[in-house]
Design a protein around this motif. Sequence first.
Motif, PDB file in Angstrom:
ATOM      1  N   PHE A  55     -17.387  -2.654   4.126  1.00 41.62           N
ATOM      2  CA  PHE A  55     -18.127  -1.820   3.325  1.00 41.62           C
ATOM      3  C   PHE A  55     -19.763  -1.870   3.943  1.00 41.62           C
TER       4      PHE A  55
ATOM      5  N   PHE B 138      -7.672  -4.651   8.872  1.00 41.34           N
ATOM      6  CA  PHE B 138      -7.313  -3.221   8.968  1.00 41.34           C
ATOM      7  C   PHE B 138      -7.763  -3.005  10.450  1.00 41.34           C
TER       8      PHE B 138
ATOM      9  N   THR C 209       0.383  -3.897  -4.228  1.00 37.99           N
ATOM     10  CA  THR C 209      -0.508  -4.762  -3.283  1.00 37.99           C
ATOM     11  C   THR C 209      -0.582  -6.037  -4.252  1.00 37.99           C
TER      12      THR C 209
ATOM     13  N   LEU D  18      -3.021 -10.192  -4.068  1.00 34.96           N
ATOM     14  CA  LEU D  18      -4.061 -11.019  -3.341  1.00 34.96           C
ATOM     15  C   LEU D  18      -3.310 -12.019  -2.679  1.00 34.96           C
TER      16      LEU D  18
ATOM     17  N   LEU E 200       0.840  -1.218  -0.002  1.00 37.76           N
ATOM     18  CA  LEU E 200       0.139  -0.276  -0.085  1.00 37.76           C
ATOM     19  C   LEU E 200       1.093   1.284   0.012  1.00 37.76           C
TER      20      LEU E 200
ATOM     21  N   ASN F  42      -8.066   1.068  -0.059  1.00 44.43           N
ATOM     22  CA  ASN F  42      -6.999   0.256   0.318  1.00 44.43           C
ATOM     23  C   ASN F  42      -7.691  -1.022   0.521  1.00 44.43           C
ATOM     24  N   VAL F  43      -8.839  -1.486   0.927  1.00 43.36           N
ATOM     25  CA  VAL F  43      -9.412  -2.673   0.793  1.00 43.36           C
ATOM     26  C   VAL F  43      -9.361  -3.164  -0.738  1.00 43.36           C
TER      27      VAL F  43
ATOM     28  N   ARG G 195      -7.508  -2.073  -3.062  1.00 43.28           N
ATOM     29  CA  ARG G 195      -6.236  -2.220  -3.703  1.00 43.28           C
ATOM     30  C   ARG G 195      -5.580  -3.308  -3.285  1.00 43.28           C
ATOM     31  N   THR G 196      -5.756  -3.875  -1.913  1.00 33.32           N
ATOM     32  CA  THR G 196      -5.086  -5.147  -1.564  1.00 33.32           C
ATOM     33  C   THR G 196      -5.769  -6.150  -2.032  1.00 33.32           C
ATOM     34  N   LEU G 197      -7.204  -6.065  -2.647  1.00 30.48           N
ATOM     35  CA  LEU G 197      -7.665  -7.231  -3.400  1.00 30.48           C
ATOM     36  C   LEU G 197      -7.667  -7.109  -4.795  1.00 30.48           C
ATOM     37  N   GLU G 198      -6.589  -6.257  -5.362  1.00 28.06           N
ATOM     38  CA  GLU G 198      -6.579  -5.974  -6.597  1.00 28.06           C
ATOM     39  C   GLU G 198      -7.594  -5.906  -7.616  1.00 28.06           C
ATOM     40  N   VAL G 199      -8.718  -4.935  -7.076  1.00 26.05           N
ATOM     41  CA  VAL G 199      -9.783  -4.661  -7.806  1.00 26.05           C
ATOM     42  C   VAL G 199      -9.438  -3.661  -8.996  1.00 26.05           C
TER      43      VAL G 199
ATOM     44  N   TRP H 162     -11.344   2.064   2.593  1.00 21.58           N
ATOM     45  CA  TRP H 162     -11.990   1.349   1.634  1.00 21.58           C
ATOM     46  C   TRP H 162     -11.414   1.370   0.307  1.00 21.58           C
TER      47      TRP H 162
END
Lengths: 305, 279
Positions: A91, A85, A77, A79, A59, B182-183, B185-189, B180
């Motif tokens: 969400f 966190f 980043t 998978l 990150l 960052n979530v 990003r870490t999931l490579e969306v 959110w």
Amino acid sequence: MTDKFISIEAIAKRYPAKGGGETAVFENLWLSMNRGEFGCIIGHSGCGKTTVLNILAGLDEPSEGTVIVDGQAIEGTSLDRAVIFQGHALFPWRTVMGNVAFAVKSKWPKWSAERIKAHAQKFIQLVGLGGSEHKRPAELSGGMKQRVGIARALSITPKIMLMDEPFSALDALTRGTLQDEVRRICLETDQTTFMITHDVDEAIYLADKIFLMTNGPGAVLAEILENPLPRDRARIDLHRHPLYYPLRNHIVDFLVSRSKTFTTDVPDYDPRKVPVVKLALPEPVIATSAKSVPSAATASTQASA
Amino acid sequence: MTSSLRARAALMSVLILAVFLGTWHLATRGSGSVANLNPEYAKLLGATATQGKSAMPGPADVGAKLWEHIKSPFYDNGPNDKGLGIQLGYSIARVLLGYLLAVAVAIPLGFLIGMSPLMSKALDPFIQILKPISPLAWMPLALYTIKDSSISAIFVIFICAIWPMLLNTAFGVAAVRKEWINVARTLEVGTVRRAFTVILPAAAPTILTGMRISIGIAWLVIVAAEMLVGGTGIGYFVWNEWNNLSITNVIIAIFVIGLVGMILDQLLAQATRLVTFPE
Ligand SMILES: Nc1ncnc2c1ncn2[C@@H]1O[C@H](COP(=O)(O)OP(=O)(O)O)[C@@H](O)[C@H]1O
Ligand SMILES: [Mg+2]
């Protein structure tokens, strides 16, 4: 060893300082972990723990140096590296199932909806949230939200789990249960985990290796403490182990005094050879000295990289 | 406790309405015959002078007239005499057309500005200078270039509705919680999936608040715009009835404009509630 699973090599992070120049959060930091290990990093607020974790997650980018995971330098980043966190980061417009399924779909975009749901369900069950699939985060307690965060991270079956003070916002009771849960899951799945904490007992209970970090700016990794407690330990009788208090005192001493003065006390510090400390029970000696248990620490200086 | 508060508030509202209607009635009531006049002359002078009747219609007059409108809202007796329903229909259609065009431009553009600091900085001076321009100031230019009064009115609605939506979308998109992002990003969306499944739902409440402000402004502006361009619409109706000196109809139009504005606002308030999730 050459087959380090995670190898942080000579990373530095600098920010532009007020009034020109730069301040380094840390310089030339080396850290490594083996597969299946649970590492905890402890240090005062602001010393750069989150920065290290974010760099490891991809990150954030180091100003210098590289991070190698499973033989490959990381780029952004992945998978393979799941992050839990501090503020759960769920969400709010998605249900528990929706939040976990979002991660599953990210990892396996071609899976059918049923397959994604079944897979997510398995991990919701694993963290003990079966029956709450259709609730939204607002309807969950703090502990349950963090469970969803854990389920989401685990559901993508990452090579590494990264946790930034995951339980710091929870009450003591909930924190305890979740620690048990995390320990059980990590042992069962042989998960490699890197966690930040400021809770000494949490580190002692969970970690195989405890990384002690000095105060910033210019923080360094002072010591790597190997946890001498047996692998099958229970949180409730942790304190009965003869090495529990020596270990705890050692960490608290570090946090209270040595973390401030370490850099001046140890002028010939070599960031590539961080002392690995393993506490042992003192040999039964006849002549008692005034020195007490912590002095039994055997500091063996090994190359940590 | 809350239900009793609501009941008392409702009672209070009714009371205020009654006081208002009562005062209105008393203020506009005729004071009886003023003088004995030659009937021919009296006819010329009108009721105001002869019976002491106020020129301002009372609540009863307005009520009766309103009832007439409600009974036949859609009659059409030529360009100067159309039913209230038809006039409202024209106005609503213009507002919706201009508004939807504005939505189609403002939301994608707002996304772009919110997601790209470069575009945000580049477009900022244009937005800053265009935003404070009164939408009616565009009217002559619109009439000159478009040459169609009805489309010009739609353009004016478009131009006034775009700014709150654009700014709110840009702000909402830029202010999506870092965690959110960052979530994702870490999931490579990917970018597109991230825009639709993370940023859009996260920014939706802010975007809809902008849309709600926009529809309010659009409804304010349509009345003025139709007064200028004439022909049809509730704004033209008001102006036409003023020229006819039918204050009763003017009052009815004012009331109806308020009512429609409230309904439009409530629709968007409801939509905002649908996309807002507490954490
Ligand atoms: N964007 C930034 N600009 C300047 N300094 C920063 C920035 N982000 C973090 N820092 C500094 O880096 C240091 C380490 O931060 P962090 O890694 O969050 O510490 P920790 O997690 O150990 O509490 C802090 O002293 C903080 O002030
Ligand atoms: Mg931190």
